[in-house]
Scaffold this active site. Structure first.
Site, short mmCIF file in Angstrom:
data_model
loop_
_atom_site.label_atom_id
_atom_site.label_comp_id
_atom_site.label_asym_id
_atom_site.label_seq_id
_atom_site.Cartn_x
_atom_site.Cartn_y
_atom_site.Cartn_z
N HIS A 112 0.79 -1.20 0.15
CA HIS A 112 -0.01 0.24 0.07
C HIS A 112 0.92 1.29 0.04
O HIS A 112 0.41 2.29 -0.60
CB HIS A 112 -0.99 0.00 1.23
CG HIS A 112 -2.11 -1.00 1.15
ND1 HIS A 112 -3.39 -0.66 0.27
CD2 HIS A 112 -2.18 -2.30 1.51
CE1 HIS A 112 -4.03 -1.73 0.34
NE2 HIS A 112 -3.39 -2.58 1.00
N GLU B 136 -8.17 5.59 -5.82
CA GLU B 136 -7.46 5.94 -6.83
C GLU B 136 -8.09 6.87 -7.98
O GLU B 136 -7.63 6.75 -9.25
CB GLU B 136 -6.75 4.52 -7.55
CG GLU B 136 -8.06 3.72 -8.13
CD GLU B 136 -8.49 2.77 -7.13
OE1 GLU B 136 -9.30 1.55 -7.64
OE2 GLU B 136 -8.75 3.01 -5.90
#
Length: 357
Positions: free
Chosen positions: A241, A271
């Site tokens: 991550h 995102e």
């Protein structure tokens, strides 16, 4: 004959109403069936929160959440309660009205407190100055007897107390000013994405309404676009991550390069990014975004921690002409649908939304 025509018109109107009501009932039935199937298929509890989440996704109120659910299913992944809770945290709109109202009330309270302390300090200062003059006058009296001397001592004590109160009020006023600065800073922080430094979804939605009204008044074009990093889950799964966060920052910086007075970029969640381009037609908006898409696809990004290449990092996008739709919500939904079309047709491309006739 006229009566016959009148009955015909009334019957036709009733038929139209019945038809619309039937369609509405069928739509509600389909929505309820979809919500029920979603909860049962994924073994989710029938709670108020889960019902509200499913309704917002499948009724078109939150297209971002609906797309996130769809992507999860397309990857063959199960939708668990913990996954849904995380998706809600990213995609569900924040109830900002209550926060804004509380902030406004706090700001009004600070303003009132500041005015009150300033007024009290000024009045206390005036009183202290007058008292000092009386003390000086008493000291200057040549035949001051014991009573006058006692009054002068008392006046000096009152003057000292007055000056102390004035200083305390000044400190309280400074504290109120500090509270106001902290409130302003907190309000700004609430509109900034902590990872990228871009405006967040909350700030973008307020900006969209402002730009929409101004573009209407000045008869300017206005476009909105959604961008989403392709196959981002694979980046997180392969590199972690932290590396995924760095990829998000790279795309944010890339999009920030085209921002300006009339082009605004925000991180919409996860995102996904959203852009608002004023004074720019849909074809021009698509071209500008496509240029950045090509720039990203040409870069060779490397995981700084492991020195391993990320491979090809791309994004897809959907662009919509805001004024081709009834309102901003419809335009956002159209841009979101165009983004989904870009994903379905191979990714790494920008699609222009086509308004229905």
């Amino acid at each position: 004959m006229l009566g016959w025509f009148g009955l015909g018109r009334n019957d036709h109107g009733r038929e139209e109403r019945r038809s619309r009501e039937n369609l509405a009932r069928q739509a509600r039935a389909r929505l309820l069936k979809k919500i029920g199937a979603f909860l049962l298929d994924h073994d989710l509890e029938v709670t108020q929160a889960n019902l509200a989440t499913a309704h917002s996704a499948f009724a078109g109120l939150n297209p971002g959440l609906e797309r996130r659910i769809r992507r999860q299913l397309e990857c063959g992944e199960r939708i668990s309660q913990s996954w849904l809770d995380r998706a809600i945290a990213v995609e569900m709109p924040v109830a900002d009205d209550a926060v804004d109202q509380l902030a406004q009330q706090l700001e009004a309270g600070i303003s009132h407190f500041s005015r009150s302390t300033r007024s009290a300090r000024d009045a206390n200062s005036d009183y202290g100055n007058a008292l000092a003059e009386h003390v000086d006058a008493l000291d200057a009296t040549p035949d001051t007897n014991d009573v006058i001397a006692s009054l002068a001592d008392y006046a000096r004590a009152m003057l000292e107390r007055s000056r102390k109160a004035e200083e305390e009020l000044r400190m309280a006023e400074d504290e109120a000013a500090s509270l106001r600065r902290n409130l302003d800073r907190a309000r700004r922080d609430a509109e900034v994405d902590f990872l990228t430094g871009l405006p967040n979804r909350r700030a973008f939605e307020a900006l969209l309404e402002k730009e929409y009204r101004e573009a209407q008044a000045t008869v300017e074009q206005l476009c909105v676009a959604f961008c989403d990093i392709d196959l981002f889950k694979q980046v997180n799964d392969t590199h972690g991550h932290d590396a995924g966060d760095r990829v998000i920052c790279v795309v944010a910086d890339l999009l920030r390069a085209i921002s300006g007075e009339k082009c605004h970029i925000a991180r919409h969640g996860g995102e996904e990014f959203v852009l608002l381009m004023r004074g720019c037609g849909p074809k021009e908006a698509l071209t500008r975004l496509d240029t950045e898409r090509e720039a990203l696809a040409s870069r060779k990004l490397v995981n700084r921690r492991t020195k391993e290449p990320f491979g090809l990092i791309t994004f897809s996008g959907g662009v919509a002409d805001v004024f081709a739709y009834p309102d901003t919500r419809s335009a956002l939904a159209a841009a979101d649908e165009a983004l989904y079309e870009a994903k379905q047709s191979g990714r790494d491309r920008i699609v222009l939304a086509r308004p229905s006739a």
